[in-house]
Every structure is written in C-alpha cells, then in structure tokens.
Design a protein around this motif. Structure first.
Motif, mmCIF file in Angstrom:
data_model
loop_
_atom_site.group_PDB
_atom_site.id
_atom_site.type_symbol
_atom_site.label_atom_id
_atom_site.label_comp_id
_atom_site.label_asym_id
_atom_site.label_seq_id
_atom_site.Cartn_x
_atom_site.Cartn_y
_atom_site.Cartn_z
ATOM 1 N N ASP A 50 60.733 108.604 14.467
ATOM 2 C CA ASP A 50 60.188 109.880 15.319
ATOM 3 C C ASP A 50 60.398 111.211 14.633
ATOM 4 O OD1 ASP A 50 59.562 108.698 17.492
ATOM 5 O OD2 ASP A 50 61.644 108.492 18.502
ATOM 6 N N ILE A 51 61.314 111.175 13.638
ATOM 7 C CA ILE A 51 61.710 112.347 12.842
ATOM 8 C C ILE A 51 60.544 112.533 11.741
ATOM 9 C CG2 ILE A 51 63.351 113.070 10.784
ATOM 10 C CD1 ILE A 51 65.678 111.781 12.290
ATOM 11 N N PHE A 52 59.984 111.363 11.059
ATOM 12 C CA PHE A 52 58.791 111.562 10.221
ATOM 13 C C PHE A 52 57.503 112.150 11.250
ATOM 14 C CE2 PHE A 52 61.020 108.125 7.586
ATOM 15 C CZ PHE A 52 60.971 109.124 6.320
ATOM 16 N N ARG A 53 57.481 111.495 12.276
ATOM 17 C CA ARG A 53 56.347 111.958 13.385
ATOM 18 C C ARG A 53 56.301 113.492 13.459
ATOM 19 N NH1 ARG A 53 56.129 112.690 18.296
ATOM 20 N NH2 ARG A 53 58.208 111.656 18.571
ATOM 21 N N ILE A 54 57.508 114.072 13.794
ATOM 22 C CA ILE A 54 57.615 115.411 13.939
ATOM 23 C C ILE A 54 57.413 116.289 13.031
ATOM 24 C CG2 ILE A 54 59.091 117.191 15.147
ATOM 25 C CD1 ILE A 54 60.162 114.962 16.942
ATOM 26 N N SER A 55 57.945 115.727 11.759
ATOM 27 C CA SER A 55 57.896 116.618 10.514
ATOM 28 C C SER A 55 56.424 116.649 10.036
ATOM 29 C CB SER A 55 58.486 115.833 9.295
ATOM 30 O OG SER A 55 58.540 116.456 8.240
ATOM 31 N N HIS A 56 55.598 115.564 10.361
ATOM 32 C CA HIS A 56 54.211 115.332 9.896
ATOM 33 C C HIS A 56 53.425 116.537 11.022
ATOM 34 C CE1 HIS A 56 50.114 113.756 10.636
ATOM 35 N NE2 HIS A 56 50.257 113.542 9.523
ATOM 36 N N CYS A 142 57.338 104.763 8.076
ATOM 37 C CA CYS A 142 57.369 105.537 9.247
ATOM 38 C C CYS A 142 56.765 105.312 10.660
ATOM 39 C CB CYS A 142 56.737 106.859 8.480
ATOM 40 S SG CYS A 142 54.994 106.201 8.435
ATOM 41 N N GLY A 143 56.305 104.102 10.611
ATOM 42 C CA GLY A 143 56.013 103.654 12.077
ATOM 43 C C GLY A 143 54.336 103.909 12.262
#
Length: 151
Positions: A50-56, A142-143
């Motif tokens: 989720d951290i990677f997703r929001i950063s993206h 990253c999912g």
C-alpha cells in the motif's frame, strides 16, 4: 568555510495552492497506511504494498500535471522534487520508452526476489498467458498485477 544552510525550505512557488489539497490527501493516506503497516501481521513485503501504491499515485499525479496536462510550472515541479514529495527516480523512468506504466523502481532493479533481473510484472500479459507453466497473480515486491507498457 562552508555555507550554513538554513533548516527552512524555500516558500512554495505560485500554483502550489492548486495541488496542495491533493498532496495533503496523499499524505494523510500515507500516514494511515504506514501506521497499519507497522501493526500488520503476515508477509513483510505485503505490508509495504500500500505504501508503494500511494507513492506511485502521488508521483503519477505530479507527472501528469507537469508533463501531460502542463498545468504546473517548472519552478513548482522542481520545488516538489527538491522537497521529496514525489519519487524522482520513478518519474525519470516513466519518461523513457517502455517504462511508461512502471509500478515501482524496485521491479527493474536486480534483487534477490527477482533473481537479479526485472520482475515478472514487467512481462506482457499476452506472453504470460501463452506460457502455461508460469502462474502470475501479483508482484512480490509491490503487489502490482502487471505494468508492462504493451498491456
């Protein structure tokens, strides 16, 4: 004698007020996700997805505003980069052909989870579907469910 830098960053350039609510919203989401990631049980990588997703999403928002829509100025874009509100390495890759939909930089760096090469999420879906031996659902880094530019 070296120059002493002040701890205060420069004031945001004009136009920041138009993107500030969205960036604040991303910051709030990031705080929530980070607090959940600390308490989350299970696989270590999954807690970071989720951290990677929001950063993206945050980086993609600024990228679209500057390069595609041309709504924000160069000064504002540079200020956002300098203050590390977005992932500069990811945006640099998005500007290159073949990396337009890259999910995270970790998927193209050599590491132990992808045996020193690129991640399987970078392989086009059509190629994966032809090969019955490979079953792919999500990237372990990253999912991501697939970020090849040909998809």
């Amino acid at each position: 004698m070296p120059k002493i830098r002040s701890t205060k960053s420069k004031k945001a350039p004009g136009g920041y007020d138009s993107i500030k609510p969205t960036l604040d919203e991303f910051d709030d989401k990031m705080k929530d996700v980070q607090s959940k990631a600390l308490t989350k049980t299970g696989k270590k990588n999954e807690a970071l997805w989720d951290i990677f997703r929001i950063s993206h999403q945050r980086s993609r928002y600024i990228y679209e505003m500057y390069y595609k829509k041309k709504v924000i100025s160069k000064d504002l874009y540079d200020w956002v980069l300098k203050n590390r509100k977005i992932n500069a390495n990811l945006i640099a890759k998005w500007k290159k052909q073949g990396y337009e939909h890259l999910c995270c930089v970790k998927c193209i760096q050599g590491n132990e989870s992808n045996n020193g090469g690129t991640c399987i999420c970078r392989v086009p879906r059509a190629t994966l579907e032809k090969n019955e031996k490979i079953k792919f659902t999500q990237c372990v880094n990253c999912g991501c469910r697939g970020c090849a530019s040909t998809d």
